[in-house]
Design a protein around this motif. Structure first.
Motif, PDB file in Angstrom:
ATOM      1  N   ARG A 146      -3.876 -30.560  11.009  1.00 26.45           N
ATOM      2  CA  ARG A 146      -4.338 -30.127   9.679  1.00 26.45           C
ATOM      3  C   ARG A 146      -5.861 -30.072   9.630  1.00 26.45           C
ATOM      4  O   ARG A 146      -6.447 -29.121   9.103  1.00 26.45           O
ATOM      5  CB  ARG A 146      -3.827 -31.090   8.595  1.00 26.45           C
ATOM      6  N   ALA A 147      -6.504 -31.097  10.196  1.00 27.25           N
ATOM      7  CA  ALA A 147      -7.974 -31.129  10.181  1.00 27.25           C
ATOM      8  C   ALA A 147      -8.551 -29.976  11.003  1.00 27.25           C
ATOM      9  O   ALA A 147      -9.546 -29.361  10.596  1.00 27.25           O
ATOM     10  CB  ALA A 147      -8.473 -32.473  10.714  1.00 27.25           C
ATOM     11  N   LYS A 148      -7.922 -29.670  12.143  1.00 27.91           N
ATOM     12  CA  LYS A 148      -8.385 -28.529  12.959  1.00 27.91           C
ATOM     13  C   LYS A 148      -8.284 -27.239  12.167  1.00 27.91           C
ATOM     14  O   LYS A 148      -9.205 -26.420  12.183  1.00 27.91           O
ATOM     15  CB  LYS A 148      -7.542 -28.395  14.242  1.00 27.91           C
ATOM     16  N   ALA A 149      -7.188 -27.049  11.459  1.00 26.33           N
ATOM     17  CA  ALA A 149      -7.000 -25.827  10.665  1.00 26.33           C
ATOM     18  C   ALA A 149      -8.053 -25.746   9.559  1.00 26.33           C
ATOM     19  O   ALA A 149      -8.611 -24.662   9.307  1.00 26.33           O
ATOM     20  CB  ALA A 149      -5.587 -25.800  10.073  1.00 26.33           C
ATOM     21  N   ILE A 150      -8.333 -26.879   8.928  1.00 30.63           N
ATOM     22  CA  ILE A 150      -9.351 -26.903   7.869  1.00 30.63           C
ATOM     23  C   ILE A 150     -10.719 -26.565   8.448  1.00 30.63           C
ATOM     24  O   ILE A 150     -11.466 -25.734   7.902  1.00 30.63           O
ATOM     25  CB  ILE A 150      -9.370 -28.286   7.168  1.00 30.63           C
ATOM     26  N   LEU A 151     -11.081 -27.191   9.574  1.00 25.60           N
ATOM     27  CA  LEU A 151     -12.372 -26.912  10.219  1.00 25.60           C
ATOM     28  C   LEU A 151     -12.473 -25.458  10.662  1.00 25.60           C
ATOM     29  O   LEU A 151     -13.518 -24.815  10.468  1.00 25.60           O
ATOM     30  CB  LEU A 151     -12.574 -27.823  11.431  1.00 25.60           C
ATOM     31  N   ALA A 152     -11.407 -24.946  11.259  1.00 19.29           N
ATOM     32  CA  ALA A 152     -11.412 -23.561  11.745  1.00 19.29           C
ATOM     33  C   ALA A 152     -11.641 -22.596  10.591  1.00 19.29           C
ATOM     34  O   ALA A 152     -12.455 -21.661  10.706  1.00 19.29           O
ATOM     35  CB  ALA A 152     -10.100 -23.250  12.461  1.00 19.29           C
ATOM     36  N   ALA A 153     -10.961 -22.822   9.482  1.00 20.64           N
ATOM     37  CA  ALA A 153     -11.120 -21.934   8.321  1.00 20.64           C
ATOM     38  C   ALA A 153     -12.506 -22.081   7.700  1.00 20.64           C
ATOM     39  O   ALA A 153     -13.154 -21.076   7.356  1.00 20.64           O
ATOM     40  CB  ALA A 153     -10.040 -22.249   7.282  1.00 20.64           C
ATOM     41  N   GLN A 164     -12.529 -29.033  19.616  1.00 16.42           N
ATOM     42  CA  GLN A 164     -13.696 -29.532  20.346  1.00 16.42           C
ATOM     43  C   GLN A 164     -14.724 -30.134  19.380  1.00 16.42           C
ATOM     44  O   GLN A 164     -15.288 -31.201  19.636  1.00 16.42           O
ATOM     45  CB  GLN A 164     -14.336 -28.403  21.172  1.00 16.42           C
ATOM     46  N   LEU A 165     -14.938 -29.461  18.266  1.00 16.24           N
ATOM     47  CA  LEU A 165     -15.876 -29.946  17.241  1.00 16.24           C
ATOM     48  C   LEU A 165     -15.396 -31.293  16.690  1.00 16.24           C
ATOM     49  O   LEU A 165     -16.195 -32.216  16.518  1.00 16.24           O
ATOM     50  CB  LEU A 165     -16.004 -28.907  16.119  1.00 16.24           C
ATOM     51  N   LEU A 166     -14.115 -31.394  16.444  1.00 10.42           N
ATOM     52  CA  LEU A 166     -13.521 -32.639  15.933  1.00 10.42           C
ATOM     53  C   LEU A 166     -13.761 -33.790  16.911  1.00 10.42           C
ATOM     54  O   LEU A 166     -14.179 -34.883  16.506  1.00 10.42           O
ATOM     55  CB  LEU A 166     -12.024 -32.404  15.706  1.00 10.42           C
ATOM     56  N   ILE A 167     -13.539 -33.539  18.179  1.00  3.84           N
ATOM     57  CA  ILE A 167     -13.738 -34.575  19.202  1.00  3.84           C
ATOM     58  C   ILE A 167     -15.208 -35.002  19.253  1.00  3.84           C
ATOM     59  O   ILE A 167     -15.512 -36.202  19.262  1.00  3.84           O
ATOM     60  CB  ILE A 167     -13.274 -34.066  20.590  1.00  3.84           C
ATOM     61  N   HIS A 168     -16.121 -34.031  19.264  1.00  4.11           N
ATOM     62  CA  HIS A 168     -17.549 -34.357  19.352  1.00  4.11           C
ATOM     63  C   HIS A 168     -18.041 -35.110  18.110  1.00  4.11           C
ATOM     64  O   HIS A 168     -18.809 -36.063  18.226  1.00  4.11           O
ATOM     65  CB  HIS A 168     -18.393 -33.088  19.582  1.00  4.11           C
ATOM     66  N   GLN A 169     -17.590 -34.689  16.947  1.00  4.60           N
ATOM     67  CA  GLN A 169     -17.989 -35.391  15.727  1.00  4.60           C
ATOM     68  C   GLN A 169     -17.455 -36.823  15.703  1.00  4.60           C
ATOM     69  O   GLN A 169     -18.160 -37.745  15.277  1.00  4.60           O
ATOM     70  CB  GLN A 169     -17.506 -34.628  14.482  1.00  4.60           C
ATOM     71  N   ALA A 170     -16.223 -36.999  16.156  1.00  7.18           N
ATOM     72  CA  ALA A 170     -15.641 -38.355  16.202  1.00  7.18           C
ATOM     73  C   ALA A 170     -16.437 -39.234  17.161  1.00  7.18           C
ATOM     74  O   ALA A 170     -16.734 -40.403  16.859  1.00  7.18           O
ATOM     75  CB  ALA A 170     -14.175 -38.292  16.623  1.00  7.18           C
ATOM     76  N   MET A 171     -16.811 -38.684  18.300  1.00  4.11           N
ATOM     77  CA  MET A 171     -17.611 -39.451  19.268  1.00  4.11           C
ATOM     78  C   MET A 171     -18.979 -39.788  18.681  1.00  4.11           C
ATOM     79  O   MET A 171     -19.448 -40.924  18.819  1.00  4.11           O
ATOM     80  CB  MET A 171     -17.760 -38.659  20.574  1.00  4.11           C
ATOM     81  N   ASP A 172     -19.613 -38.824  18.023  1.00 11.72           N
ATOM     82  CA  ASP A 172     -20.926 -39.056  17.420  1.00 11.72           C
ATOM     83  C   ASP A 172     -20.857 -40.159  16.357  1.00 11.72           C
ATOM     84  O   ASP A 172     -21.776 -40.970  16.227  1.00 11.72           O
ATOM     85  CB  ASP A 172     -21.483 -37.774  16.787  1.00 11.72           C
ATOM     86  N   GLN A 173     -19.779 -40.162  15.580  1.00  9.46           N
ATOM     87  CA  GLN A 173     -19.627 -41.149  14.508  1.00  9.46           C
ATOM     88  C   GLN A 173     -18.992 -42.459  14.997  1.00  9.46           C
ATOM     89  O   GLN A 173     -18.878 -43.402  14.230  1.00  9.46           O
ATOM     90  CB  GLN A 173     -18.768 -40.561  13.379  1.00  9.46           C
ATOM     91  N   ARG A 174     -18.589 -42.480  16.269  1.00 13.39           N
ATOM     92  CA  ARG A 174     -17.941 -43.648  16.884  1.00 13.39           C
ATOM     93  C   ARG A 174     -16.692 -44.086  16.110  1.00 13.39           C
ATOM     94  O   ARG A 174     -16.488 -45.259  15.797  1.00 13.39           O
ATOM     95  CB  ARG A 174     -18.911 -44.816  17.008  1.00 13.39           C
TER      96      ARG A 174
END
Length: 189
Positions: A146-153, A164-174
């Motif tokens: 669901r989050a991927k679909a929201i980000l993509a839109a 990929q954006l979700l993974i990088h943001q999660a890593m950045d925010q730990r």
């Protein structure tokens, strides 16, 4: 088989004594004894036995009702009875008991019944645990999707790029990807 803590409930003192001797002789601990169903429930709450052996016909609360209650407390039950009629067996089936022995009980019958009942109960615990884990994993995967679909839109990107954006943001925010997915979904709602 390892030593088990066992609750015995039967309104006949001699039967309780015989069962207790058999159990102790096999290396088990009889943590509590009751002569009626209500007392059995109280003792189960106090002692949290590994297993309970209950007579079907007891005063105040019958063994089948006690078995229902103990099932909610995650305590496996073996029923003892002088009754082998189908109606008792059918009721026993519906309250999730792990064994049903007809009196008179012998050590030859009781000890294998305990071993098998406890093993089946442990298997059921493992299945229940795996089911809960699988349900949680499925929920997590749905949230990430669901989050991927929201980000993509929202960003005008592909779902792969959103992932990929979700993974990088999660890593950045730990934080975990699932936690970030939950945050994205809450923000979008």
């Amino acid at each position: 088989m390892s030593e088990l803590s066992i609750l015995i409930a039967d309104d006949e003192a001699l039967i309780r004594l015989d069962i207790k001797e058999m159990l102790q002789g096999a290396g088990h601990i009889v943590c509590a004894e009751a002569n009626n169903g209500l007392k059995a429930v109280e003792l189960a709450k106090s002692f949290a036995p590994d297993l309970a052996i209950l007579d079907v016909m007891m005063p105040k609360l019958d063994g089948l009702e006690v078995a229902k209650i103990l099932h909610t407390m995650n305590i496996p039950v073996i029923l003892l009875t002088a009754y082998s009629q189908t109606k008792f067996i059918n009721r026993a089936e519906k309250v999730s008991v792990y064994g049903y022995l007809v009196k008179p009980i012998t050590e030859r019958d009781l000890l294998p019944a305990i071993q098998i009942a406890y093993a089946r109960w442990r298997e059921m615990q493992a299945v229940q645990s795996k089911l809960e884990t699988t349900q949680q994993e499925l929920h997590s995967q749905k949230q990430v999707s669901r989050a991927k679909a929201i980000l993509a839109a929202r960003e005008g990107i592909s779902e792969y790029e959103a992932h990929q954006l979700l993974i990088h943001q999660a890593m950045d925010q730990r934080i975990t990807v699932v936690k970030l997915a939950d945050q994205i979904i809450k923000t979008a709602e």
